[in-house]
Design a protein around this motif. Sequence first.
Motif, PDB file in Angstrom:
ATOM      1  N   GLU A 321       0.801  -1.221   0.000  1.00  0.00           N
ATOM      2  CA  GLU A 321       0.000   0.000   0.000  1.00  0.00           C
ATOM      3  C   GLU A 321       0.837   1.276   0.000  1.00  0.00           C
ATOM      4  O   GLU A 321       0.297   2.366   0.060  1.00  0.00           O
ATOM      5  N   GLY A 322       2.130   1.144  -0.036  1.00  0.00           N
ATOM      6  CA  GLY A 322       2.978   2.332   0.016  1.00  0.00           C
ATOM      7  C   GLY A 322       3.543   2.543   1.411  1.00  0.00           C
ATOM      8  O   GLY A 322       2.962   2.114   2.420  1.00  0.00           O
ATOM      9  N   ILE A 323       4.666   3.202   1.466  1.00  0.00           N
ATOM     10  CA  ILE A 323       5.380   3.399   2.727  1.00  0.00           C
ATOM     11  C   ILE A 323       5.506   4.896   2.992  1.00  0.00           C
ATOM     12  O   ILE A 323       6.101   5.622   2.184  1.00  0.00           O
ATOM     13  N   PRO A 324       4.971   5.404   4.096  1.00  0.00           N
ATOM     14  CA  PRO A 324       5.171   6.836   4.421  1.00  0.00           C
ATOM     15  C   PRO A 324       6.591   7.088   4.919  1.00  0.00           C
ATOM     16  O   PRO A 324       7.132   6.311   5.709  1.00  0.00           O
ATOM     17  N   LEU A 325       7.194   8.147   4.447  1.00  0.00           N
ATOM     18  CA  LEU A 325       8.567   8.486   4.814  1.00  0.00           C
ATOM     19  C   LEU A 325       8.650   9.963   5.169  1.00  0.00           C
ATOM     20  O   LEU A 325       7.910  10.796   4.627  1.00  0.00           O
ATOM     21  N   PRO A 326       9.584  10.324   6.051  1.00  0.00           N
ATOM     22  CA  PRO A 326       9.754  11.738   6.410  1.00  0.00           C
ATOM     23  C   PRO A 326      10.608  12.469   5.382  1.00  0.00           C
ATOM     24  O   PRO A 326      11.182  11.873   4.471  1.00  0.00           O
ATOM     25  N   ARG A 333      14.772  23.451  10.078  1.00  0.00           N
ATOM     26  CA  ARG A 333      15.640  22.555  10.846  1.00  0.00           C
ATOM     27  C   ARG A 333      14.834  21.508  11.607  1.00  0.00           C
ATOM     28  O   ARG A 333      15.047  21.237  12.780  1.00  0.00           O
ATOM     29  N   ARG A 334      13.921  20.883  10.896  1.00  0.00           N
ATOM     30  CA  ARG A 334      13.121  19.832  11.520  1.00  0.00           C
ATOM     31  C   ARG A 334      12.682  18.839  10.449  1.00  0.00           C
ATOM     32  O   ARG A 334      12.652  19.142   9.259  1.00  0.00           O
ATOM     33  N   MET A 335      12.344  17.645  10.905  1.00  0.00           N
ATOM     34  CA  MET A 335      11.881  16.600  10.019  1.00  0.00           C
ATOM     35  C   MET A 335      10.359  16.668   9.892  1.00  0.00           C
ATOM     36  O   MET A 335       9.648  16.821  10.897  1.00  0.00           O
ATOM     37  N   LYS A 336       9.869  16.571   8.680  1.00  0.00           N
ATOM     38  CA  LYS A 336       8.427  16.546   8.438  1.00  0.00           C
ATOM     39  C   LYS A 336       7.985  15.079   8.358  1.00  0.00           C
ATOM     40  O   LYS A 336       8.274  14.391   7.376  1.00  0.00           O
ATOM     41  N   PRO A 337       7.309  14.576   9.384  1.00  0.00           N
ATOM     42  CA  PRO A 337       6.971  13.140   9.413  1.00  0.00           C
ATOM     43  C   PRO A 337       5.913  12.795   8.362  1.00  0.00           C
ATOM     44  O   PRO A 337       4.993  13.578   8.080  1.00  0.00           O
ATOM     45  N   ASP A 338       6.051  11.587   7.799  1.00  0.00           N
ATOM     46  CA  ASP A 338       5.088  11.050   6.827  1.00  0.00           C
ATOM     47  C   ASP A 338       4.792  12.046   5.710  1.00  0.00           C
ATOM     48  O   ASP A 338       3.653  12.165   5.248  1.00  0.00           O
ATOM     49  N   TRP A 339       5.813  12.727   5.246  1.00  0.00           N
ATOM     50  CA  TRP A 339       5.615  13.757   4.220  1.00  0.00           C
ATOM     51  C   TRP A 339       5.570  13.140   2.816  1.00  0.00           C
ATOM     52  O   TRP A 339       4.912  13.669   1.929  1.00  0.00           O
ATOM     53  N   CYS A 340       6.258  12.029   2.625  1.00  0.00           N
ATOM     54  CA  CYS A 340       6.317  11.384   1.313  1.00  0.00           C
ATOM     55  C   CYS A 340       5.685   9.990   1.394  1.00  0.00           C
ATOM     56  O   CYS A 340       5.546   9.422   2.472  1.00  0.00           O
ATOM     57  N   ARG A 341       5.324   9.502   0.235  1.00  0.00           N
ATOM     58  CA  ARG A 341       4.823   8.122   0.156  1.00  0.00           C
ATOM     59  C   ARG A 341       5.576   7.403  -0.953  1.00  0.00           C
ATOM     60  O   ARG A 341       5.522   7.795  -2.114  1.00  0.00           O
ATOM     61  N   LEU A 342       6.264   6.338  -0.537  1.00  0.00           N
ATOM     62  CA  LEU A 342       7.067   5.534  -1.459  1.00  0.00           C
ATOM     63  C   LEU A 342       6.316   4.252  -1.790  1.00  0.00           C
ATOM     64  O   LEU A 342       5.826   3.562  -0.883  1.00  0.00           O
ATOM     65  N   GLN A 343       6.232   3.966  -3.078  1.00  0.00           N
ATOM     66  CA  GLN A 343       5.529   2.775  -3.538  1.00  0.00           C
ATOM     67  C   GLN A 343       6.525   1.827  -4.203  1.00  0.00           C
ATOM     68  O   GLN A 343       7.174   2.172  -5.191  1.00  0.00           O
TER      69      GLN A 343
END
Length: 614
Positions: A321-326, A333-343
């Motif tokens: 179903e795809g993998i959410p990635l930051p 200067r911070r990480m954006k959680p679940d910003w991308c979706r890798l399939q």
Amino acid sequence: MEEYIGELWHRLISRAALREYAAAAITLDEVERSAGLLFRAFGGDPGLRIAPAADTRHGGRLRLFQRMAHSGDKLALAARDAETLHLPARLALFPEKALNRDLYLWLTALAARTDERNDDWLAANQRATLAVLADYPGLEPRYARLVAATLAQRIDPARLPADEAARENAIRRALQAPGSVGELPPLTRKKALSIQPVPLWLRPLPEIELKSASGKKQHESAEGGGTEQKGGDKRYQAERTDMPENESPFVLMFRAESLLSWAEYVKVNRDTEEDPDPDIASKAESMDKLTLARDNKAVASKVRFDLDLPSAAEDDVPIGEGIPLPEWDWKRRRMKPDWCRLQTMEARHAPPTPLPEHLHVAARRLRSQFAALASAKRWQKNQPEGEELDIETCVRAFADRRAGHAGSMPAYLSRTQQVRDLSCLLLADLSLSTDAGIADDMRVIDAIRDGMLLFAEALSACGDSFAMYGFSSLKRGNIRFHEIKPFDAVYDSACRGRIAAIRPGYYTRMGAAIRRATALLEEQSQAQRLLLILSDGKPTDIDAYEGRYAIEDTRMSLVEARRAGIQPFCLTIDREGADYLPHLFGPGGFLVLRHPEELARRLPLLYSQLTRPG
């Protein structure tokens, strides 16, 4: 005759007004590499890139011939912003090449001690000058020569009005004794002009801030305020403005009498599209600024079909179903959680394929070479017990005793089984840029295919655990991670079929692909884990994933990989890679191939060097 005389006059005046020494000119291309090294050695931001500066209207007083020729009112001055160090594309201010080269190096050192803040221009440059001279006293003689050459070219204050002369004297004092001038004297006349440009200082770059109709502020930097002309190195200043509002769309925004009458209407045979203006380049050069406006309306791409995407019947098969990635936001200067979706994707049409005939000879040679790296028994020296005496250690012990020293005890040679405890993941860039040609009937993607095939042939011979993946992206919600050979799969004709089925497309969101590859390598139990990246350009995507943002996100993903005990290495064919790859991979973490067709041959040899014991 009148036009001929006018043209001669124009040439004469233009030549007399030209304030440069063409024979002593130095271009940015000649010093770009050394300037980049110097900038980072002086403590400058390693993520900044060096680019040509745009010509700007300085507003200072011109000499007589310059006023007659209507020239000299624009000049490319050095500046820096959060992403770019802008240097003049060409310097010919001084009669000696050494001085023009020293000016490039001085501006680079000055930029390393200056940040992109909107600070007082006069104070900031004096403060940076003092910092450079204090930290690097060896630059004082060069700075003194540059100041003397600069003052010799400036207009004598005695020839200026009183208020402009006072400001010019203040500038001269600030150059000769940095930190001695707090502020410039005010101008008292209405027609007073600004100060002459100071080539030894950085000009300020005000932040471009646009407020949209919804009230939200959007910060935009088109390469530091400049827009590059397609097909050349010319750069322009850009500014943002609002679209003109017309509350009554049925009311014409022009005078009705300017319309053509029916008698003036002439029917002509025209195409559906307007012909491009052949003189548009010269018109752009005459403009001081290129003005950009935003109308806050949805563009056509919002509602049209994306023709770049293949149909579901022809596209690769998605796995899961795809993998959410930051993703790393370098400005905040911070990480954006679940910003991308890798399939993760698997090739739909990939029939088993034999090894291509043109690779048979190279594959046979590599298999024989890498077979010697397989697990085998090897002699271990200086062991407490073993099958044979270590003659070299015995001779050394005997010599020590003859010299009066307590020699070491005799040691033995022992044959032990050595196992290569390592795993490697090969991550290939499959973006649309790999469709470019590099030789006769050969593209970058063809070189990548051949390289992956020979890489797999070599590693299957030595028995190392390896995996192969490819990646491309179309915005942050559609990052395609092509599964070619997982770690637990066997390299066979089916795997060769998947390699043959790869095709270029879309863009390069490298940070997300590296994070996924890192997660796969973390699952491996081997002591040494290598992430080998094949790329042909900078990380980029169409949803603002470009420039410094993309570079810093990729760098953060590599930092995460190193923290996990993974060794990343990049093999690229991007000839401009030396500008940004040291910031990403370190000085010894990448290799730039000048000849892309050598990729297939160099890739297995590079792997053997990276995994060599000791």
